[in-house]
Design a protein around this motif. Structure first.
Motif, PDB file in Angstrom:
ATOM      1  N   VAL A  23       0.816  -1.223   0.000  1.00  0.00           N
ATOM      2  CA  VAL A  23       0.000   0.000   0.000  1.00  0.00           C
ATOM      3  C   VAL A  23       0.846   1.268   0.000  1.00  0.00           C
ATOM      4  N   TRP A  24       1.786   1.351   0.945  1.00  0.00           N
ATOM      5  CA  TRP A  24       2.402   2.639   1.245  1.00  0.00           C
ATOM      6  C   TRP A  24       3.475   3.119   0.286  1.00  0.00           C
ATOM      7  N   PRO A  25       4.240   2.275  -0.401  1.00  0.00           N
ATOM      8  CA  PRO A  25       5.200   2.830  -1.363  1.00  0.00           C
ATOM      9  C   PRO A  25       4.551   3.721  -2.418  1.00  0.00           C
ATOM     10  N   ALA A  26       3.433   3.276  -2.980  1.00  0.00           N
ATOM     11  CA  ALA A  26       2.741   4.095  -3.993  1.00  0.00           C
ATOM     12  C   ALA A  26       2.204   5.381  -3.370  1.00  0.00           C
ATOM     13  N   VAL A  27       1.649   5.274  -2.155  1.00  0.00           N
ATOM     14  CA  VAL A  27       1.120   6.468  -1.483  1.00  0.00           C
ATOM     15  C   VAL A  27       2.234   7.479  -1.216  1.00  0.00           C
ATOM     16  N   GLN A  28       3.371   6.989  -0.750  1.00  0.00           N
ATOM     17  CA  GLN A  28       4.463   7.894  -0.411  1.00  0.00           C
ATOM     18  C   GLN A  28       5.142   8.485  -1.645  1.00  0.00           C
ATOM     19  N   LEU A  29       5.175   7.751  -2.743  1.00  0.00           N
ATOM     20  CA  LEU A  29       5.697   8.331  -3.980  1.00  0.00           C
ATOM     21  C   LEU A  29       4.857   9.537  -4.401  1.00  0.00           C
ATOM     22  N   LEU A  30       3.559   9.358  -4.367  1.00  0.00           N
ATOM     23  CA  LEU A  30       2.655  10.464  -4.674  1.00  0.00           C
ATOM     24  C   LEU A  30       2.812  11.591  -3.657  1.00  0.00           C
ATOM     25  N   ASN A  31       2.917  11.227  -2.407  1.00  0.00           N
ATOM     26  CA  ASN A  31       3.016  12.204  -1.332  1.00  0.00           C
ATOM     27  C   ASN A  31       4.273  13.060  -1.467  1.00  0.00           C
ATOM     28  N   PHE A  32       5.427  12.411  -1.621  1.00  0.00           N
ATOM     29  CA  PHE A  32       6.691  13.139  -1.681  1.00  0.00           C
ATOM     30  C   PHE A  32       6.854  13.929  -2.983  1.00  0.00           C
ATOM     31  N   ARG A  33       6.208  13.476  -4.042  1.00  0.00           N
ATOM     32  CA  ARG A  33       6.391  14.125  -5.346  1.00  0.00           C
ATOM     33  C   ARG A  33       5.477  15.325  -5.544  1.00  0.00           C
ATOM     34  N   ILE A  34       4.243  15.256  -5.030  1.00  0.00           N
ATOM     35  CA  ILE A  34       3.241  16.267  -5.358  1.00  0.00           C
ATOM     36  C   ILE A  34       2.843  17.118  -4.164  1.00  0.00           C
ATOM     37  N   ILE A  35       2.704  16.510  -2.992  1.00  0.00           N
ATOM     38  CA  ILE A  35       2.114  17.196  -1.841  1.00  0.00           C
ATOM     39  C   ILE A  35       3.152  18.068  -1.137  1.00  0.00           C
ATOM     40  N   PRO A  36       2.840  19.331  -0.836  1.00  0.00           N
ATOM     41  CA  PRO A  36       3.759  20.174  -0.052  1.00  0.00           C
ATOM     42  C   PRO A  36       3.986  19.592   1.343  1.00  0.00           C
ATOM     43  N   LEU A  37       5.125  19.918   1.930  1.00  0.00           N
ATOM     44  CA  LEU A  37       5.517  19.350   3.213  1.00  0.00           C
ATOM     45  C   LEU A  37       4.464  19.518   4.313  1.00  0.00           C
ATOM     46  N   PRO A  38       3.815  20.690   4.470  1.00  0.00           N
ATOM     47  CA  PRO A  38       2.825  20.824   5.550  1.00  0.00           C
ATOM     48  C   PRO A  38       1.652  19.865   5.435  1.00  0.00           C
ATOM     49  N   TYR A  39       1.373  19.383   4.211  1.00  0.00           N
ATOM     50  CA  TYR A  39       0.212  18.519   4.012  1.00  0.00           C
ATOM     51  C   TYR A  39       0.592  17.036   3.890  1.00  0.00           C
ATOM     52  N   GLN A  40       1.866  16.725   3.974  1.00  0.00           N
ATOM     53  CA  GLN A  40       2.274  15.330   3.766  1.00  0.00           C
ATOM     54  C   GLN A  40       1.789  14.423   4.889  1.00  0.00           C
ATOM     55  N   ILE A  41       1.958  14.863   6.125  1.00  0.00           N
ATOM     56  CA  ILE A  41       1.487  14.041   7.239  1.00  0.00           C
ATOM     57  C   ILE A  41      -0.039  13.978   7.274  1.00  0.00           C
ATOM     58  N   PRO A  42      -0.773  15.099   7.049  1.00  0.00           N
ATOM     59  CA  PRO A  42      -2.232  14.977   6.967  1.00  0.00           C
ATOM     60  C   PRO A  42      -2.698  14.010   5.880  1.00  0.00           C
ATOM     61  N   LEU A  43      -2.015  13.997   4.722  1.00  0.00           N
ATOM     62  CA  LEU A  43      -2.389  13.035   3.686  1.00  0.00           C
ATOM     63  C   LEU A  43      -2.172  11.611   4.174  1.00  0.00           C
ATOM     64  N   VAL A  44      -1.015  11.385   4.810  1.00  0.00           N
ATOM     65  CA  VAL A  44      -0.743  10.057   5.373  1.00  0.00           C
ATOM     66  C   VAL A  44      -1.808   9.689   6.401  1.00  0.00           C
ATOM     67  N   SER A  45      -2.242  10.668   7.180  1.00  0.00           N
ATOM     68  CA  SER A  45      -3.260  10.414   8.203  1.00  0.00           C
ATOM     69  C   SER A  45      -4.602  10.068   7.569  1.00  0.00           C
ATOM     70  N   CYS A  46      -4.940  10.740   6.456  1.00  0.00           N
ATOM     71  CA  CYS A  46      -6.216  10.452   5.792  1.00  0.00           C
ATOM     72  C   CYS A  46      -6.212   9.058   5.182  1.00  0.00           C
ATOM     73  N   VAL A  47      -5.146   8.726   4.461  1.00  0.00           N
ATOM     74  CA  VAL A  47      -5.021   7.361   3.943  1.00  0.00           C
ATOM     75  C   VAL A  47      -4.930   6.385   5.109  1.00  0.00           C
ATOM     76  N   GLY A  48      -4.315   6.880   6.189  1.00  0.00           N
ATOM     77  CA  GLY A  48      -4.136   6.041   7.372  1.00  0.00           C
ATOM     78  C   GLY A  48      -5.427   5.674   8.075  1.00  0.00           C
ATOM     79  N   ILE A  49      -6.548   6.330   7.752  1.00  0.00           N
ATOM     80  CA  ILE A  49      -7.821   5.923   8.351  1.00  0.00           C
ATOM     81  C   ILE A  49      -8.114   4.477   7.963  1.00  0.00           C
ATOM     82  N   ALA A  50      -7.995   4.179   6.664  1.00  0.00           N
ATOM     83  CA  ALA A  50      -8.205   2.802   6.204  1.00  0.00           C
ATOM     84  C   ALA A  50      -7.098   1.887   6.705  1.00  0.00           C
ATOM     85  N   TRP A  51      -5.849   2.378   6.683  1.00  0.00           N
ATOM     86  CA  TRP A  51      -4.724   1.555   7.122  1.00  0.00           C
ATOM     87  C   TRP A  51      -4.799   1.249   8.621  1.00  0.00           C
TER      88      TRP A  51
END
Length: 226
Positions: free
Chosen positions: A180-208
């Motif tokens: 699950v997480w390699p693809a999520v983190q590739l998208l996260n590190f490539r597109i999402i600004p740093l302040p929103y990276q952990i919130p994105l992980v947290s949102c995906v993390g609801i299912a995880w």
């Protein structure tokens, strides 16, 4: 969309003033949501598996006897024995506490990755791959180990319980993580600004986290420490 925009504005405001505290509270709340989802799924599955009284009669199963006062055997229809499990607020508190404790670690880890592998106009793909590799090969295994250890200890387990938890569920959970997480983190590190990276992980993390919650509660009762 208006509500989302307002929430984003509030988040940006709080993050600018107190980034660690904002991330910590956000993760704690999302961890609570994730465990609530997991407990709801457990209740639904339990309700689906519960045998109906009508089925028992139609299958020719004998009804339990009445006692001397003619009262029906309470155990036969006891909701605690045959209904879905009651909502576990202690378990909810454990998940929120774990999210609260781990958030500062995540914050500094993401900042470290950002400093160590900066993304520039000349170099974009390689730093993203390096961040993802470091995150998945170093932080993910340690994070899962911390999760199962924390949950087991706060449930009252000792060294034997922790060892058993690792034997039963750690490797399957780590394999699921790598799916699950390699693809999520590739998208996260490539597109999402740093302040929103952990919130994105947290949102995906609801299912995880819901998956981890179900995994953590799927084995046998905890073995007490000896």
């Amino acid at each position: 969309m208006v509500i989302i925009s307002r929430l984003m504005a509030k988040f940006n405001s709080y993050y600018a003033d107190r980034p660690v505290l904002t991330i910590t509270i956000t993760n704690a709340v999302l961890g609570g949501i994730a465990d609530t989802v997991a407990q709801t799924l457990t209740a639904i599955r339990s309700r689906q598996k519960r045998p109906l009284l009508g089925n028992a009669i139609s299958d020719g199963i004998e009804m339990p006897d009445f006692d001397e006062k003619g009262a029906y055997n309470a155990q036969f229809l006891s909701p605690r024995r045959h209904g879905p499990p009651p909502f576990d607020f202690e378990r909810l508190t454990r998940f929120m506490s774990y999210g609260f404790i781990m958030s500062p670690v995540q914050f500094h880890w993401f900042a470290f990755l950002s400093r160590t592998f900066p993304i520039t106009k000349q170099s974009t793909t390689l730093p993203v791959l390096q961040r993802m590799a470091f995150d998945q090969l170093l932080f993910a295994p340690v994070g899962l180990a911390c999760f199962f250890t924390f949950m087991t200890v706060t449930e009252g387990g000792g060294r034997r319980a922790v060892s058993r938890k690792f034997q039963d569920v750690y490797v399957p959970a780590l394999k699921a993580n790598f799916m699950v997480w390699p693809a999520v983190q590739l998208l996260n590190f490539r597109i999402i600004p740093l302040p929103y990276q952990i919130p994105l992980v947290s949102c995906v993390g609801i299912a995880w986290t819901a998956y981890l919650s179900l995994t953590n509660s799927s084995d046998e009762p905890i073995v007490s420490n000896v």
